[in-house]
Structure formats: C-alpha cells, structure tokens
Design a protein around this motif. Structure first.
Motif, PDB file in Angstrom:
ATOM      1  N   ASN A  21      48.794  34.278  43.808  1.00 43.31           N
ATOM      2  CA  ASN A  21      49.680  35.153  44.133  1.00 43.31           C
ATOM      3  C   ASN A  21      50.821  35.405  43.041  1.00 43.31           C
ATOM      4  OD1 ASN A  21      51.312  33.171  44.645  1.00 43.31           O
ATOM      5  ND2 ASN A  21      51.085  33.523  47.073  1.00 43.31           N
ATOM      6  N   HIS A  22      50.576  35.141  41.588  1.00 40.74           N
ATOM      7  CA  HIS A  22      51.288  35.748  40.809  1.00 40.74           C
ATOM      8  C   HIS A  22      50.411  35.794  39.639  1.00 40.74           C
ATOM      9  CE1 HIS A  22      54.252  36.785  38.091  1.00 40.74           C
ATOM     10  NE2 HIS A  22      54.890  35.703  37.757  1.00 40.74           N
ATOM     11  N   GLU A  78      49.442  45.069  50.170  1.00 38.81           N
ATOM     12  CA  GLU A  78      49.742  44.916  48.799  1.00 38.81           C
ATOM     13  C   GLU A  78      50.805  43.767  48.960  1.00 38.81           C
ATOM     14  OE1 GLU A  78      52.123  48.338  47.177  1.00 38.81           O
ATOM     15  OE2 GLU A  78      53.592  48.392  48.759  1.00 38.81           O
ATOM     16  N   SER A  79      51.044  42.876  47.818  1.00 37.56           N
ATOM     17  CA  SER A  79      50.106  42.884  46.508  1.00 37.56           C
ATOM     18  C   SER A  79      49.133  41.979  46.464  1.00 37.56           C
ATOM     19  CB  SER A  79      51.239  42.793  45.411  1.00 37.56           C
ATOM     20  OG  SER A  79      51.985  43.752  45.251  1.00 37.56           O
ATOM     21  N   SER A  80      49.442  40.626  47.125  1.00 42.15           N
ATOM     22  CA  SER A  80      48.597  39.532  46.847  1.00 42.15           C
ATOM     23  C   SER A  80      47.253  39.568  47.493  1.00 42.15           C
ATOM     24  CB  SER A  80      49.162  38.072  47.116  1.00 42.15           C
ATOM     25  OG  SER A  80      50.435  38.161  46.509  1.00 42.15           O
ATOM     26  N   ILE A  99      45.389  42.351  47.187  1.00 45.01           N
ATOM     27  CA  ILE A  99      44.407  43.191  46.486  1.00 45.01           C
ATOM     28  C   ILE A  99      43.216  42.857  45.803  1.00 45.01           C
ATOM     29  CG2 ILE A  99      44.520  45.121  44.774  1.00 45.01           C
ATOM     30  CD1 ILE A  99      47.236  45.802  45.747  1.00 45.01           C
ATOM     31  N   ALA A 100      43.673  41.403  45.044  1.00 49.21           N
ATOM     32  CA  ALA A 100      42.380  40.958  44.500  1.00 49.21           C
ATOM     33  C   ALA A 100      41.448  40.202  45.104  1.00 49.21           C
ATOM     34  CB  ALA A 100      43.356  39.871  43.678  1.00 49.21           C
ATOM     35  N   PHE A 158      44.483  49.381  50.452  1.00 50.33           N
ATOM     36  CA  PHE A 158      45.669  48.552  50.647  1.00 50.33           C
ATOM     37  C   PHE A 158      46.709  49.362  51.413  1.00 50.33           C
ATOM     38  CE2 PHE A 158      46.264  49.995  46.396  1.00 50.33           C
ATOM     39  CZ  PHE A 158      47.738  50.280  46.396  1.00 50.33           C
ATOM     40  N   ARG A 167      50.475  49.948  52.127  1.00 49.52           N
ATOM     41  CA  ARG A 167      51.682  49.773  51.324  1.00 49.52           C
ATOM     42  C   ARG A 167      52.777  49.377  52.217  1.00 49.52           C
ATOM     43  NH1 ARG A 167      51.629  51.981  46.450  1.00 49.52           N
ATOM     44  NH2 ARG A 167      49.966  53.520  45.791  1.00 49.52           N
ATOM     45  N   HIS A 192      45.411  53.763  46.496  1.00 47.34           N
ATOM     46  CA  HIS A 192      45.490  53.364  47.857  1.00 47.34           C
ATOM     47  C   HIS A 192      44.115  53.047  48.302  1.00 47.34           C
ATOM     48  CE1 HIS A 192      47.155  53.370  51.821  1.00 47.34           C
ATOM     49  NE2 HIS A 192      46.733  54.459  52.235  1.00 47.34           N
ATOM     50  N   GLU A 200      52.265  45.184  39.861  1.00 45.77           N
ATOM     51  CA  GLU A 200      51.767  45.525  41.275  1.00 45.77           C
ATOM     52  C   GLU A 200      52.203  46.763  41.354  1.00 45.77           C
ATOM     53  OE1 GLU A 200      54.165  43.244  43.903  1.00 45.77           O
ATOM     54  OE2 GLU A 200      55.946  43.632  43.385  1.00 45.77           O
ATOM     55  N   SER A 201      51.387  47.464  42.431  1.00 48.83           N
ATOM     56  CA  SER A 201      50.384  47.044  43.040  1.00 48.83           C
ATOM     57  C   SER A 201      49.327  47.644  42.379  1.00 48.83           C
ATOM     58  CB  SER A 201      50.519  47.398  44.580  1.00 48.83           C
ATOM     59  OG  SER A 201      51.705  46.843  45.194  1.00 48.83           O
ATOM     60  N   ILE A 261      46.525  45.897  39.967  1.00 52.81           N
ATOM     61  CA  ILE A 261      46.013  44.429  40.193  1.00 52.81           C
ATOM     62  C   ILE A 261      44.430  44.684  40.153  1.00 52.81           C
ATOM     63  CG2 ILE A 261      45.587  42.891  41.706  1.00 52.81           C
ATOM     64  CD1 ILE A 261      48.781  43.283  42.490  1.00 52.81           C
ATOM     65  N   ILE A 281      42.341  42.667  37.740  1.00 48.42           N
ATOM     66  CA  ILE A 281      41.320  41.382  37.969  1.00 48.42           C
ATOM     67  C   ILE A 281      39.811  41.688  37.399  1.00 48.42           C
ATOM     68  CG2 ILE A 281      40.750  42.139  40.459  1.00 48.42           C
ATOM     69  CD1 ILE A 281      42.106  38.734  39.611  1.00 48.42           C
ATOM     70  N   ILE A 294      47.905  38.134  35.112  1.00 49.44           N
ATOM     71  CA  ILE A 294      49.117  37.971  35.672  1.00 49.44           C
ATOM     72  C   ILE A 294      49.835  39.279  36.256  1.00 49.44           C
ATOM     73  CG2 ILE A 294      51.237  37.189  35.334  1.00 49.44           C
ATOM     74  CD1 ILE A 294      50.222  35.757  32.816  1.00 49.44           C
ATOM     75  N   PHE A 295      50.061  39.364  37.394  1.00 50.68           N
ATOM     76  CA  PHE A 295      50.841  40.546  37.995  1.00 50.68           C
ATOM     77  C   PHE A 295      52.125  40.486  37.979  1.00 50.68           C
ATOM     78  CE2 PHE A 295      49.959  39.015  42.230  1.00 50.68           C
ATOM     79  CZ  PHE A 295      50.862  39.465  43.022  1.00 50.68           C
ATOM     80  N   ARG A 337      55.926  41.288  39.146  1.00 50.90           N
ATOM     81  CA  ARG A 337      56.551  41.718  40.504  1.00 50.90           C
ATOM     82  C   ARG A 337      57.646  42.731  40.161  1.00 50.90           C
ATOM     83  NH1 ARG A 337      54.854  39.225  44.874  1.00 50.90           N
ATOM     84  NH2 ARG A 337      53.505  37.367  44.761  1.00 50.90           N
ATOM     85  N   LEU A 343      59.891  33.049  43.766  1.00 49.93           N
ATOM     86  CA  LEU A 343      60.141  33.094  42.391  1.00 49.93           C
ATOM     87  C   LEU A 343      61.468  33.257  41.713  1.00 49.93           C
ATOM     88  CD1 LEU A 343      57.153  35.543  41.420  1.00 49.93           C
ATOM     89  CD2 LEU A 343      57.265  33.009  40.734  1.00 49.93           C
ATOM     90  N   PHE A 394      53.794  31.137  32.850  1.00 48.94           N
ATOM     91  CA  PHE A 394      52.414  31.783  32.625  1.00 48.94           C
ATOM     92  C   PHE A 394      52.219  32.411  31.090  1.00 48.94           C
ATOM     93  CE2 PHE A 394      52.676  31.810  37.256  1.00 48.94           C
ATOM     94  CZ  PHE A 394      51.819  30.525  37.610  1.00 48.94           C
TER      95      PHE A 394
END
Lengths: 192, 192
Positions: free
Chosen positions: A27-28, A58-60, A62-63, A78, A80, B28, B58-59, B62, B66, B77-78, B80, B87, B113
């Motif tokens: 998630n990052h 969103e956001s984690s 999405i992948a 996704f 919002r 979306h 994000e978002s 991503i 990926i 890496i996304f 935030r 974090l 990262f």
C-alpha cells in the motif's frame, strides 16, 4: 496464498499500535509481480461466477483490482473517497467510517458504470471492520446489481469485518488471514 | 499510441468547462487491457534507461503505473496526497497545487523506498500544468536519485506542463497529446 503469506512474514511490520504495516509491497510501494499473482488468484477463485465488473476503492485497492479485472476480462471501477469536480452528478454515494483515519468519508461511484443485473466482484487490500466493503456492497445494490463476492488481500480475522460480511450473506475470500498481531507477532489463521 | 487515441475519440467527453472526461476507461472505470498496453508502451519507450523504480501519484496513476512496473520488472511507488496515520515519519514531502481541485496538497513518499543513485520513471495519467510531475521529480531529487523520464498517458499540449518540464531538462513521453479542446472538439497534436 503462499507467496503473499511469505511476503507478509518477510516484510510486514507490526507497529506498537497494532497496525500491520505492509507498505513495502502492498500500500505504498507495490510489488507488481505479487499484484499480478493476487489478480490471478482472485480470478481463479471467482471464475464461473459470471462477473461483469470489479469494484474497489482508492487508493490501495486499485493495483490488486486492475490485475483481477485483467485476468477476468472485465472493467475495474474504483470508488472515490470524495467528490471530484468532474464527477458532480449522477453518482451513488455511501458513507464509510475509517477506524484507521477516524473520519467518515463519502464514497462515490458514477451511476453509469454499474447497470442493473451486473455481477460485481468487490476487491480490497485490507479487511478489518468491514466498513469499506459494506459501503461498496451498498453501492452495488443501489444500482440493482449483485455482489458476486468480496476478495480481500489481507484480512485481520481478529476484527469483526469478515464475520459481519458473511452474516450479511456475502461470500468473502481472503488470500491471507491474520489471527493475531498481539505482542508484535504475526499469527496466521487457517487459510481458505 | 493508436489504441489509446481511438479510445479517447470513442469515449472521451469534452465538458463545457473544457475538461476532458475519460472516466469510462482511465480515471474512474478503467480498461485493464488498455492499461496493460500502456504499461508495455512505456516499458518499450524507456527500456535501456536502467530504471529501478516507477513513481506515480494516487489515484489514477496507479493502474498505468503498476502495469509499467510489471513490464519493467521493478517496484511501483505511489505518492500519497496527504499524510496517513501509518506514514508519519521519515517521509519526503512536496507541495503540489491542483488547478482542477483548486487546492494545494502535500504529496508524500516514504524515504526508505527511494535510495540515492536510483533511476526513477515517473508515470501519471494526465499532464496539464505539470505541478504533480514537478512535485514528484523534486521528491526523486531530494532522495539523491535521478528522473529517468516522465511517462504521461494523456498530455494536454495546449497547457504549459510539457514545455515547462522539458525546459527543466526532463524527458517527457506522452502516449497521446491533445492540441485543443476548443468548441468541444478533441484535436490531437502530432504524437511522438
């Protein structure tokens, strides 16, 4: 899912607050090969369910969501967490409380992307209290579509989300289930 | 990129405000096959650059991010857009102004990262004024790493972001460049 479990063991960090930090791969920073395998696994588990859309938030989400959608051959949507200027009308809105962030957010999905009768697979990175998954499911049902299942990358099985969702009649498939994070130790529950 | 250009022609909607709405396939609802092809195209364009990480925000960045990371065989890496409770320390922070949302946000990346000497490919869905790309580039440079390039899915070439980034010395590769949205018509610029 062995690959994911190994990654949690190798790279997961339990913070003193009881939070499981997996920001090196989920998630990052994200491991794209792991995400592809997560997508393949969800696809394998839910094939035959006639899924027409994957829905995440969103956001984690999405992948894992896009990889699942790719494998299933359907679009990803996704949700919002707040209204954007380009999505001001014709949206489904549900309120979701985040225990992590301690705020209630509106989650929104454009009405045009879920049609009555669709079979929607909900995918998310974490399941704890189930607030996000319930919010997404309410959006699917508002649209007259049905929830084919809920695919979760990591479930905190010591929190009530999984049980609550199953009691409400949803199929929940978690790739890794964590029974406890007490004393900084990651203890896994039996996996489905 | 022909597939993407066709999708913009078929599904892009120009709002009276001059916004290009591509929420049916890019920001979306997302078309996973298109995202995979976007990832393959960025990988093809930037192979040989010794890229070690892909960085997005994000978002909407991503999904293309990926897929690009998967093709290049490196992590994504996304960044935030605001600090999250998990974090709170050891982060790079830059301020980014969004003309669309009319707010300044902090964008953050965990220091662990991006290592000195890394070669980072920045990927984003849209390029207009370039604020997000400059913010991401400043984070890469704060880390002592270098920007290998900036891969953009859709560039609004009538806005100054692309020129500003190139004047600052960055390689910008846009898969589709739009010259004008005047009078509700999508006019494409020559593609690289």
């Amino acid at each position: 899912m062995r690959l994911l479990r190994d990654k949690v063991i190798q790279e997961g960090i339990v913070l003193p607050s009881g939070v499981l930090k997996v920001d090196s791969f989920l998630n990052h920073q994200m491991d794209p090969v792991l995400m592809r395998e997560v997508g393949r696994e969800f696809s394998r588990r839910f094939e035959g369910e006639g899924i027409t859309k994957v829905l995440t938030i969103e956001s984690s989400g999405i992948a894992p969501g896009i990889m699942t959608a790719l494998e299933l051959g359907v679009p990803l949507i996704f949700a919002r967490k707040q209204k954007s200027l380009t999505l001001t009308e014709d949206i489904y809105v549900e309120q979701v409380y985040s225990f992590t962030k301690r705020v209630t957010s509106d989650i929104t999905v454009s009405r045009k992307f879920i049609a009555p009768g669709e079979r929607v697979l909900i995918v998310d990175d974490f399941l704890a209290n189930g607030e996000a998954a319930f919010g997404l499911a309410r959006i699917v049902e508002q649209a007259g579509a049905s929830v084919a299942g809920i695919g979760i990358v990591i479930e905190k099985a010591f929190q009530p989300g999984g049980s609550r969702l199953q009691e409400a009649g949803y199929r929940v498939d978690s790739l890794v289930r964590i029974a406890s994070l007490a004393d900084g130790q990651i203890v896994f529950a039996d996996e489905s």
